[in-house]
Design an enzyme around this catalytic site. Structure first.
Site, PDB file in Angstrom:
ATOM      1  N   LYS A  32       0.819  -1.221   0.000  1.00 29.01           N
ATOM      2  CA  LYS A  32       0.000   0.000   0.000  1.00 29.01           C
ATOM      3  C   LYS A  32       0.847   1.263   0.000  1.00 29.01           C
ATOM      4  O   LYS A  32       0.397   2.320  -0.416  1.00 29.01           O
ATOM      5  CB  LYS A  32      -0.975  -0.016   1.160  1.00 29.01           C
ATOM      6  CG  LYS A  32      -2.039  -1.083   0.960  1.00 29.01           C
ATOM      7  CD  LYS A  32      -3.192  -0.989   1.927  1.00 29.01           C
ATOM      8  CE  LYS A  32      -4.229  -2.038   1.597  1.00 29.01           C
ATOM      9  NZ  LYS A  32      -3.697  -3.423   1.714  1.00 29.01           N
TER      10      LYS A  32
HETATM   11  C1  LIG Z   1      -4.268  -4.515   1.068  1.00 28.86           C
HETATM   12  C2  LIG Z   1      -3.429  -5.724   0.921  1.00 28.86           C
HETATM   13  C3  LIG Z   1      -3.747  -6.722  -0.023  1.00 28.86           C
HETATM   14  C4  LIG Z   1      -4.979  -6.656  -0.902  1.00 28.86           C
HETATM   15  O1  LIG Z   1      -4.871  -5.684  -1.887  1.00 28.86           O
HETATM   16  P1  LIG Z   1      -6.171  -5.176  -2.680  1.00 28.86           P
HETATM   17  O2  LIG Z   1      -5.716  -4.030  -3.468  1.00 28.86           O
HETATM   18  O3  LIG Z   1      -7.155  -4.803  -1.613  1.00 28.86           O
HETATM   19  O4  LIG Z   1      -6.643  -6.287  -3.504  1.00 28.86           O
HETATM   20  C5  LIG Z   1      -2.893  -7.811  -0.131  1.00 28.86           C
HETATM   21  N1  LIG Z   1      -1.810  -7.945   0.664  1.00 28.86           N
HETATM   22  C6  LIG Z   1      -1.479  -7.005   1.584  1.00 28.86           C
HETATM   23  C7  LIG Z   1      -0.281  -7.232   2.449  1.00 28.86           C
HETATM   24  C8  LIG Z   1      -2.265  -5.862   1.735  1.00 28.86           C
HETATM   25  O5  LIG Z   1      -1.941  -4.938   2.649  1.00 28.86           O
END
Ligand SMILES: *Cc1c(COP(=O)(O)O)cnc(C)c1O
Length: 460
Positions: free
Chosen positions: A109
């Site tokens: 993120k």
């Molecule tokens: C948020 C997150 C995801 C999922 O990503 P999306 O964009 O919601 O599909 C997967 N792995 C981690 C570690 C995350 O923080």
């Protein structure tokens, strides 16, 4: 580039307008009016560094930030990453892993939120005004939002989390950030309480307007756009292959939707492999045509424990041929009854999607197998992607699995599988003795509102 809503009620927005609006005011999501096809100029990307790829890709979608300022903003966003490649590609066994976890909070993120924080700051400096970001987290995602805006001008962030119910590490990743504009609110209640307070605060429209409240949720277009870039980076690091496949662990359909956009732009991704944990609404949709709300199950990959995939509507919009009416009908049916269906025979939707759902046991098994066979540590989310990637890959072209978090972030799960390994990261180890700051508040809407108000305006 102009932006429109998937529901048809908003159009003509610039990129910065779209960023500030976040969720479209008609309840839909904002999308570019058209996706540029750049397949003829892919060869020009050869040898470019991450930030240069970002400049090129983003420029197709942003025409209201001058090029040099956009470039600076991109440089600043990725200077906080601890690898010069930003998202390095590793060869792990007979597949590749794209490490998306080199940002400040060690999760993918950061790629989006480091950029979004800088875009917000740029827009506020340009247009005036301030922004109070309010969010709720069960522990996993709050820190990336905080890291994205800490120390930024004209922005405050208030993150609520349930007191005593996040892991110590997760809490420390948030509460050790001592910048004045960061307020951690530990709510005496559950995560559901935090979410309902959040909803109530945003539903008080006069309060929302007076305090210029905003969110950094995963539906902001700037987040999707920032994520599109690393699909191109993978392609460049692979040496511009004729074709490749990607496997993506998914919760909100954010990461994989960025891959879908990259593919629409002409990147030769021949298969988008979507992997969920037991929260499998997306896997069920792609195999049955039914999009049906389920219960949330807590899993070893908590960042994907979601009921409804907030970016999914954007995908529907494109698959429905940009027909807002169809999107509206589908989402309306889903809102009312918790289920919406596309007749399966018309689901000749993108045949490039392949999907699978992974249990906790399979997640643990995958972590241990990848370590045993390839001497590489993967976190539980990444393991979910690798598992389905191995099952669904064609075998003819390179497979790139998205690694979405550093394994040290999920030390408890890792210790279950590999109790004898030292799985640590210096950034996280440094938190253990760092000073912290948080405010504990009762689970009451008015108290939280007063806290936000007093922070902004201590006199009145
Ligand atoms: C948020 C997150 C995801 C999922 O990503 P999306 O964009 O919601 O599909 C997967 N792995 C981690 C570690 C995350 O923080």
């Amino acid at each position: 580039m102009r932006y429109v809503s998937t529901r048809g009620g908003v159009s003509g927005l610039s990129f910065c307008d779209a960023v500030m609006m976040g969720l479209a005011s008609d309840g839909g999501l904002l999308v570019p009016e058209k996706i540029p096809d750049i397949s003829d100029s892919l060869a020009d990307l050869q040898g470019l560094e991450y930030v240069d790829i970002a400049r090129r890709i983003m420029a197709y979608f942003i025409d209201d930030i001058p090029e040099d300022e956009l470039g600076e903003l991109i440089d600043r966003s990725y200077a906080s990453f601890d690898d010069p490649l930003v998202t390095p590609l590793r060869e792990v066994g007979d597949r590749y892993v794209l490490e998306l976890f080199h940002g400040p909070t060690l999760a993918f993120k950061d790629v989006a939120l480091q950029f979004l924080g800088n875009v917000f700051e740029y827009i506020l400096a340009d247009r005036g005004g301030r922004l109070n970001i309010v969010g709720a987290t069960s522990g996993d995602t709050g820190s990336a939002a905080i890291a994205g805006v800490r120390g930024k001008q004209n922005i405050n962030i208030f993150i609520m989390f349930p007191e005593g119910r996040t892991s110590e590490l997760q809490e420390k990743q948030m509460t050790t950030v001592l910048d004045d504009n960061v307020q951690n609110i530990s709510v005496e209640g559950s995560f559901d309480d935090c979410q309902s307070i959040l909803k109530a605060v945003f539903n008080d429209l006069p309060f929302k307007e007076a305090h210029q409240l905003g969110a950094v949720n995963s539906v902001n277009w700037a987040r999707v756009l920032a994520q599109v870039v690393y699909y191109f980076s993978a392609y460049v690091q692979l040496g511009l292959p004729k074709a490749f496949e990607v496997a993506v662990p998914t919760g909100n359909f954010g990461n994989i939707f960025a891959g879908y956009i990259a593919r629409k732009m002409g990147l030769p991704i021949t298969r988008l492999i979507l992997a969920t944990n037991q929260n499998d609404i997306l896997h069920r949709f792609f195999t049955s045509g039914r999009y049906e709300r389920g219960e949330v199950h807590f899993s070893h990959s908590p960042a994907m424990d979601i009921q409804v995939a907030s970016n999914f509507e954007r995908y529907l919009y494109f698959e429905f041929g940009e027909n807002s009416r169809k999107v509206e009908d589908f989402m309306e049916a889903f809102m009312v009854s918790g289920v919406a269906t596309i007749p399966f025979n018309t689901l000749n939707f993108d045949p490039t999607f392949a999907t699978g759902a992974v249990s906790d046991d399979e997640t643990l098994l995958t972590i241990s197998e990848v370590y045993r066979d390839d001497n590489y540590l993967v976190d539980p989310h990444t393991a979910v992607g690798i598992r389905v990637g191995e099952e669904k890959r064609s075998g003819n072209v390179p497979l790139v699995c998205m690694a979405t978090a550093h394994p040290a972030k999920f030390e408890d799960v890792m210790a279950k599988v590999l109790p004898d390994e030292d799985i640590s990261h210096p950034t996280l180890s440094a938190l253990k003795d760092a000073p912290t700051r948080k405010t504990v508040l009762p689970a009451e809407v008015e108290t939280v509102k007063k806290f936000i108000h007093d922070f902004n305006d201590p006199v009145t």
